[in-house]
Design an enzyme around this catalytic site. Structure first.
Site, short mmCIF file in Angstrom:
data_model
loop_
_atom_site.label_atom_id
_atom_site.label_comp_id
_atom_site.label_asym_id
_atom_site.label_seq_id
_atom_site.Cartn_x
_atom_site.Cartn_y
_atom_site.Cartn_z
CB ALA A 5 5.32 11.89 -11.81
CB VAL A 48 0.47 -10.83 -13.98
CG1 VAL A 48 0.55 -12.34 -14.14
CG2 VAL A 48 1.23 -10.13 -15.08
N GLY A 86 4.00 -0.60 5.89
CA GLY A 86 2.94 -0.13 4.98
C GLY A 86 3.10 1.30 4.54
CG ASP A 139 4.88 -9.25 8.28
OD1 ASP A 139 4.95 -9.26 7.05
OD2 ASP A 139 4.56 -8.24 8.94
CE LYS A 162 5.89 -5.74 7.52
NZ LYS A 162 4.63 -5.79 8.27
N GLY A 174 -3.03 -2.93 5.15
CA GLY A 174 -4.26 -2.48 4.47
C GLY A 174 -3.93 -2.01 3.06
N1 HSE Z 1 0.43 -8.70 7.65
C1 HSE Z 1 1.15 -7.48 7.69
C2 HSE Z 1 0.81 -6.77 9.00
C3 HSE Z 1 0.77 -6.63 6.52
O1 HSE Z 1 -0.13 -7.19 9.68
O2 HSE Z 1 1.49 -5.84 9.36
C4 HSE Z 1 1.72 -5.50 6.27
O3 HSE Z 1 3.02 -5.90 6.00
#
Ligand code: HSE
Length: 419
Positions: free
Chosen positions: A31, A41, A127, A194, A198, A295
């Site tokens: 950096a 928080v 991730g 989910d 994405k 993870g």
């Molecule tokens: N619950 C999500 C998954 C976590 O299983 O891919 C990562 O976005």
């Protein structure tokens, strides 16, 4: 020194603090400046946490702290997080978020508010895989023809265990939750939402499509049974929850669903919690990105990469917003016009003439059968496992309704698209 405030110090937030500490040497070298997390928080201050970070339960302590340069939003949820991120940006802070649900609904509005401020979200998709960076940077010379991949680690973990070990659905879901892969509400994982969040983020970057989850086809893995898995194995397929974006002329189709995919495809070989995304560019051809999609450490690795990027380039030089220049050039293909091959599982009473009547309905709907198996389901019922040649979604949906209404059909047929 760059100071970071973290809103939501759960699995990922804890890993962010740890990585900033463990890898401080390489991080400050890359950096060009030291980066320190100064405040976190949390909702519950009494909960024991294994981190060294000054904690508060008042979000103002981060948002209104003039010393904090970068706010990391890891609280999850949509509307409350939206308010928090808006306030952070309005207070002149750069923002890094991993919150895909927030981005699925408010990405364009937030980019608009951010203007020149850095607003980054690499960890929101797959991730630890730098897929957003790949689309924006590495593949920026290409028209993107398709994006197809495993974008939810929990459901991939579950499908792998069901296929390889024959473990029951509920038991594996509990395991995935215990391992910290699943969303707070796991129906987001198994119901495909989910992965859809994405996919929508990727579609914005690749195509400038401003669609919301309600606008696209979203189905999960919750109806997949061992019967479907054994059909898949017999005919050379794996079953995966896939997110698919495909450009077709001036239209883009976006869909998430359980899919039968040939075992020879690389994506079919991706097991466990791993994610993999294939991106086809018109000049580069097919590229494939593989890595841990869930993870703490893997997700935090992408969060910290964004923090480093902002620290390096200054918080008023963003990595590019959602592609406003592309917005409106391509339109979303209606979900009922999608073309695919299909697999159907139809539970019928095992009586004379049943098969002929089912075959007639396929013929009446002009849908051509490719393969068929019959498996006994009980002493007087059987499962018909049928795959089709390419058909149009609305024709299949109409036919399924007609089949479901037949007196010898015991439940609504289960359909899985073949990719
Ligand atoms: N619950 C999500 C998954 C976590 O299983 O891919 C990562 O976005």
């Amino acid at each position: 020194m760059i100071k970071v405030g973290i809103i939501g110090v759960g699995t990922v937030g804890t890993s962010v603090v740890q990585i900033l500490k463990d890898n401080a040497d390489i991080i400050s070298a890359r950096a060009g400046i030291d980066i320190v997390a100064t405040r976190g928080v949390v909702k519950n201050l009494k909960k024991e946490r294994a981190i060294e970070l000054l904690l508060t339960d008042n979000v103002d302590d981060v948002l209104d702290d003039p010393e904090i340069d970068i706010v990391v939003e890891l609280m999850g949820g949509v509307e409350e997080a939206f308010e928090v991120v808006k306030r952070a940006l309005r207070n002149g802070k750069a923002v890094v978020t991993a919150n895909k649900a927030l981005l699925a609904y408010h990405r364009y509005e937030l980019q608009e508010i951010a203007q020149d401020l850095a607003f980054e979200y690499e960890a929101s998709v797959a991730g630890g895989i730098p897929i957003i960076n790949a689309l924006r940077d590495g593949l920026s010379a290409n028209h993107i023809e398709s994006i197809l991949g495993i974008m939810n680690g929990t459901s991939n973990y579950m499908m792998t265990k069901m296929a390889k070990e024959g473990v029951a659905y509920e038991a594996i879901l509990k395991e995935a939750q215990a391992l910290g892969y699943a969303e707070a509400d796991p129906t987001f994982d198994v119901g495909g939402f989910d992965a859809a969040h994405k996919l929508l983020i990727l579609a914005s970057i690749a195509y400038g499509i401003d669609a919301k989850p309600e606008d696209i086809l979203i189905e999960g893995i919750d109806k997949v049974t061992q019967d479907d898995i054994s059909f898949a194995q017999e005919f050379g397929y794996a079953i995966k929850l896939l997110g698919i974006a495909k450009k077709d002329g001036s239209e883009v189709e976006l869909r998430v669903h359980a899919s039968l995919i040939s075992k020879d495809e690389m994506i079919a070989k991706i097991d466990g919690v791993m994610n993999a995304i294939s991106v086809v560019g018109d000049k580069v051809g097919e590229t494939l990105y593989y890595g841990p999609g869930a993870g703490g450490d893997a997700t935090a690795s992408a969060v910290v990469a964004n923090i480093i990027d902002i620290a390096r380039s200054g918080k008023s030089t963003p990595m590019l917003g959602f592609d406003k220049a592309l917005k409106g050039k391509l339109t979303l293909k209606p979900a009922d016009m999608i073309e695919s091959k299909y697999y159907l599982r139809i539970n019928v009473s095992d009586k004379t003439g049943v098969l002929a009547r089912i075959a007639k309905i396929f013929e009446d709907n002009n849908i051509s059968i490719e393969t068929m198996l019959q498996r006994p389901a009980s002493s007087d019922s059987a499962n018909l496992l049928i795959s089709t040649h390419t058909a149009v979604e609305k024709d299949i949906q109409k036919m399924i309704k007609e089949i479901a209404a037949l007196d010898f059909v015991n439940s609504t047929p289960v359909m899985i698209r073949i990719v």
